[in-house]
Design a protein around this motif. Structure first.
Motif, short mmCIF file in Angstrom:
data_model
loop_
_atom_site.label_atom_id
_atom_site.label_comp_id
_atom_site.label_asym_id
_atom_site.label_seq_id
_atom_site.Cartn_x
_atom_site.Cartn_y
_atom_site.Cartn_z
N ARG A 326 -1.56 -4.09 -3.04
CA ARG A 326 -0.91 -3.56 -4.24
C ARG A 326 -1.57 -2.25 -4.61
O ARG A 326 -2.79 -2.08 -4.52
CB ARG A 326 -1.03 -4.55 -5.39
CG ARG A 326 -0.45 -5.92 -5.09
CD ARG A 326 -0.47 -6.83 -6.31
NE ARG A 326 0.79 -6.74 -7.05
CZ ARG A 326 0.89 -6.62 -8.36
NH1 ARG A 326 -0.20 -6.51 -9.10
NH2 ARG A 326 2.08 -6.58 -8.94
N ASN A 342 4.57 -1.97 -7.34
CA ASN A 342 3.87 -3.19 -6.97
C ASN A 342 4.80 -4.40 -6.98
O ASN A 342 4.59 -5.37 -6.24
CB ASN A 342 2.66 -3.40 -7.87
CG ASN A 342 1.47 -2.56 -7.43
OD1 ASN A 342 1.33 -2.27 -6.25
ND2 ASN A 342 0.63 -2.16 -8.37
N ASP A 346 5.20 -6.84 -3.80
CA ASP A 346 5.25 -8.31 -3.89
C ASP A 346 6.51 -8.85 -3.22
O ASP A 346 6.46 -9.89 -2.54
CB ASP A 346 5.22 -8.75 -5.35
CG ASP A 346 3.92 -8.40 -6.05
OD1 ASP A 346 2.92 -8.12 -5.35
OD2 ASP A 346 3.90 -8.37 -7.29
N VAL A 349 6.00 -8.64 0.63
CA VAL A 349 5.01 -9.64 1.06
C VAL A 349 5.65 -11.02 1.09
O VAL A 349 5.48 -11.79 2.05
CB VAL A 349 3.78 -9.61 0.14
CG1 VAL A 349 2.88 -10.81 0.39
CG2 VAL A 349 2.99 -8.32 0.35
N SER A 350 6.42 -11.36 0.06
CA SER A 350 7.07 -12.67 0.00
C SER A 350 8.15 -12.81 1.06
O SER A 350 8.19 -13.81 1.78
CB SER A 350 7.67 -12.88 -1.40
OG SER A 350 8.38 -14.09 -1.46
N PRO A 356 -1.16 -11.94 1.50
CA PRO A 356 -1.24 -10.91 0.45
C PRO A 356 -2.50 -10.07 0.57
O PRO A 356 -3.59 -10.59 0.80
CB PRO A 356 -1.23 -11.73 -0.85
CG PRO A 356 -0.61 -13.02 -0.48
CD PRO A 356 -1.04 -13.29 0.94
N ASP A 359 -5.30 -6.99 -4.76
CA ASP A 359 -4.63 -6.52 -5.96
C ASP A 359 -5.45 -5.37 -6.55
O ASP A 359 -6.26 -5.55 -7.47
CB ASP A 359 -4.47 -7.64 -6.97
CG ASP A 359 -3.63 -7.23 -8.18
OD1 ASP A 359 -3.25 -6.05 -8.26
OD2 ASP A 359 -3.36 -8.10 -9.03
#
Length: 399
Positions: A326, A342, A346, A349-350, A356, A359
């Motif tokens: 991120r 960000n 996310d 990534v999902s 992950p 952060d």
């Protein structure tokens, strides 16, 4: 003698001093030993690496592509011979500081540096770094353009004996490369540079480190840090940015010492990196993990998401592991532009089932004073970012 950073050279050596400087460094071949690196413990013993390799082989493959197998560092502190003096700095573990000045090499009069690894390893990874070039594509400060890697089973001093060419490169376009080399029965490994870029600094070849990692145990702990100027600074392993990612992994996972390539495309948008990713993959065929920190230069979040997703897709299609961080919080611009980006990170990534990354938004949002210009991490911020990366990717290492 060690050569200071080019920025220091420009201040310390006006044109009238150039000839005197060149006269000092243009001396004959030398055989030298290094001083221990101040920021690293001694290299892990082979027993630690073997134990780590056994644990990695017994651990089931996870959904991200791990566990990684160790590639312990062999070259640190080894005997060095070279075409010019000062080559001990190539194995001292200190990056982006003192450099070896190899002069202006040609086919007829190459610059070379040889490291005595010793008998035992059957396959190794040699990586060289010319990190006074900050951008991955910058060659001006003495990065090799034409070079070869040679090995010898019978040399006694790094210069004599029989040498075989294991790798030959022409037209290299970047500041750092790594090459896997068969090493069974060999003792020495040598980097031979025959040409630099046409536009270059007047002092010629600058190399700050040559690392040789052992791949004999199936090692694939090889990382490319793919990013913009933020990543280029964080992962340059300058003394003020240590402990580095590799230092942190080595401390947390005995037997492991990752090989690192800092591929920071300064000022680049994600779509521009996407356009070059096939080249980057080809330049780094032995890299297993691509650690991605992009987005600071991107505009519209949806375009960023689309380009990032395509970038990850290409990396995965090439059989590599992608990990995406991120974006760090920024205060340089009035708008909090990292928040929507960000959310895009996310989503990728999902959707792609990635491990992950760190952060960096949360960490720098809580500590904005660690942004030296409101955008790029300062020295302490760079150290923290490397630590956060090492913590985030710990699942890729066997427990």
């Amino acid at each position: 003698m060690p050569v200071p950073a080019p920025s220091l050279l420009r201040r310390a050596l006006p044109a009238t001093a150039t000839l005197a400087f060149v006269a000092v460094i243009a001396v004959g071949a030398v055989l030298a030993h290094h001083r221990p690196a101040p920021l690293l413990e001694a290299a892990p013993t082979r027993a630690l690496a073997v134990d780590a390799a056994v644990r990695a082989s017994r651990a089931p493959r996870d959904s991200w592509g791990g566990p990684l197998r160790p590639a312990p560092l062999l070259s640190r502190g080894k005997q060095v011979a070279a075409s010019r003096p000062g080559a001990h700095v190539l194995v001292d573990g200190i990056y982006r500081a003192d450099a070896w000045a190899g002069g202006v090499p040609t086919e007829a009069a190459p610059a070379w540096a040889a490291i005595r690894i010793g008998a035992g390893p059957t396959r190794v990874l040699l990586s060289w770094t010319s990190s006074h070039n900050h951008d991955y594509r910058d060659l001006f400060y003495g990065a090799p353009v034409d070079y070869r890697i040679e090995t010898s089973a019978d040399s006694t001093d790094g210069a004599n004996g029989t040498w075989r060419t294991a790798v030959a490169v022409r037209g290299n376009p970047v500041r750092s490369r790594a090459h896997a080399v068969d090493f069974a029965g060999q003792v020495w490994i040598r980097l031979v540079v025959t040409a630099l870029a046409p536009e270059r600094n007047q002092w010629g070849l600058f190399l700050d480190e040559i690392d040789v990692h052992d791949l004999s145990l199936g090692g694939d702990d090889v990382w490319v840090f793919l990013g913009d100027s933020i990543g280029a600074g964080v992962f340059d392993r300058a003394p003020t940015h240590r402990p580095s990612f590799a230092d942190d992994v080595a401390a947390a996972h005995p037997g492991y010492e990752p090989a690192m390539i800092d591929a920071g495309f300064c000022r680049a948008r994600t779509g521009e990196v996407l356009a070059r990713i096939d080249e980057v993959l080809a330049w780094n065929p032995d890299a297993r993990v691509f650690a991605i920190l992009l987005g600071a230069n991107d505009g519209e979040p949806e375009t960023f998401r689309r380009d990032l997703d395509a970038l990850v897709s290409r990396i995965q299609a090439a059989g590599r592991i992608a990990v995406v961080a991120r974006l760090p919080y920024q205060t340089k611009y009035g708008e909090d532009y990292v928040a929507p980006k960000n959310r895009a990170v996310d989503a990728v990534v999902s959707a792609r089932g990635l491990l992950p990354g760190p952060d960096l938004d949360a960490w720098f949002r809580a500590r904005p004073e660690r942004l030296e210009d409101g955008l790029h991490p300062d020295a302490q911020g760079a150290i923290a970012a490397s630590r956060l990366w090492a913590d985030a990717v710990a699942p890729l290492y066997p427990r």
